[in-house]
Scaffold this active site. Structure first.
Site, PDB file in Angstrom:
ATOM      1  N   ASN A   1       0.837  -1.186   0.000  1.00 61.14           N
ATOM      2  CA  ASN A   1       0.000   0.000   0.000  1.00 61.14           C
ATOM      3  C   ASN A   1       0.886   1.255   0.000  1.00 61.14           C
ATOM      4  OD1 ASN A   1      -2.332   1.680   0.286  1.00 61.14           O
ATOM      5  ND2 ASN A   1      -3.350   0.016   1.383  1.00 61.14           N
TER       6      ASN A   1
ATOM      7  N   HIS B   1      23.281   1.811  12.169  1.00 62.76           N
ATOM      8  CA  HIS B   1      24.290   2.843  12.398  1.00 62.76           C
ATOM      9  C   HIS B   1      24.890   2.635  13.783  1.00 62.76           C
ATOM     10  CE1 HIS B   1      22.987   4.954   8.809  1.00 62.76           C
ATOM     11  NE2 HIS B   1      21.756   4.656   9.178  1.00 62.76           N
TER      12      HIS B   1
ATOM     13  N   GLY C   1      -1.164  -1.099   8.943  1.00 63.16           N
ATOM     14  CA  GLY C   1      -0.569   0.209   8.674  1.00 63.16           C
ATOM     15  C   GLY C   1       0.437   0.635   9.723  1.00 63.16           C
TER      16      GLY C   1
ATOM     17  N   THR D   1      10.957  -5.882  16.538  1.00 63.28           N
ATOM     18  CA  THR D   1      12.368  -5.885  16.905  1.00 63.28           C
ATOM     19  C   THR D   1      12.949  -7.290  17.035  1.00 63.28           C
ATOM     20  OG1 THR D   1      11.895  -5.872  19.281  1.00 63.28           O
ATOM     21  CG2 THR D   1      12.077  -3.718  18.177  1.00 63.28           C
TER      22      THR D   1
END
Length: 166
Positions: A83, A113, A140, A163
């Site tokens: 989407n 990073h 979403g 995670t």
């Protein structure tokens, strides 16, 4: 070993290497073209998606806006739908199985990073792959972080930050 090879292998690499800059510019131009191609121009959009992604099927649908870093590290199975407003930071592999639905405003981030400020100031980074099985639905505003594997028949609820492996 080239910076590109280090990147894909998950080793520390310099993202502003000339080859990587050229690769990013090429795919970002293609994403710009896709994002500015009318939804009614489905054949043109399919051709652009084939150029952007490392592997896709004829039934792949990606709504605008879509952004990625390299494209060639993204592979998708059959019946893949994305989407609006998806971001895939594909510094290494992002693999999707069959029958995957991605809701609006989702992000898949392989880039890592350094936490240490001094090390981060060198602009060196690394990446870990993301793998998604078959029959997965992302609601979403989902974010999937580096190194995550999601198995088959999984629903990730709207607003989740993934995670760990599921």
């Amino acid at each position: 070993m080239s910076e590109k090879a280090k990147m894909i292998a998950g080793e520390m690499y310099f993202p502003f290497d000339k080859e990587l800059l050229e690769d990013r510019n090429k795919v970002k131009d293609l994403c710009f073209e896709l994002n500015n191609t009318a939804p009614s121009k489905s054949e043109e959009r399919k051709a652009l998606i084939k150029q952007i992604l490392g592997k896709s099927e004829d039934d792949t649908i990606i709504e605008s806006n879509f952004f990625c870093d390299y494209g060639y590290n993204i592979t998708v199975g059959k019946n893949f739908y994305v989407n609006h407003n998806c971001v895939m930071l594909d510094c290494t592999h992002i693999r999707f199985g069959n029958n995957v639905l991605i809701g609006p405003n989702c992000g898949f981030y392989t880039a890592i990073h350094p936490i240490d400020a001094e090390e981060r100031s060198t602009f060196m980074e690394s990446a870990k792959p993301i793998t998604v099985g078959n029959d997965v639905w992302f609601g979403g505003n989902v974010v999937v972080l580096p190194g995550v594997t999601i198995g088959d028949n999984v629903v990730i609820g709207a607003g989740s930050v993934v995670t760990k492996n599921i």
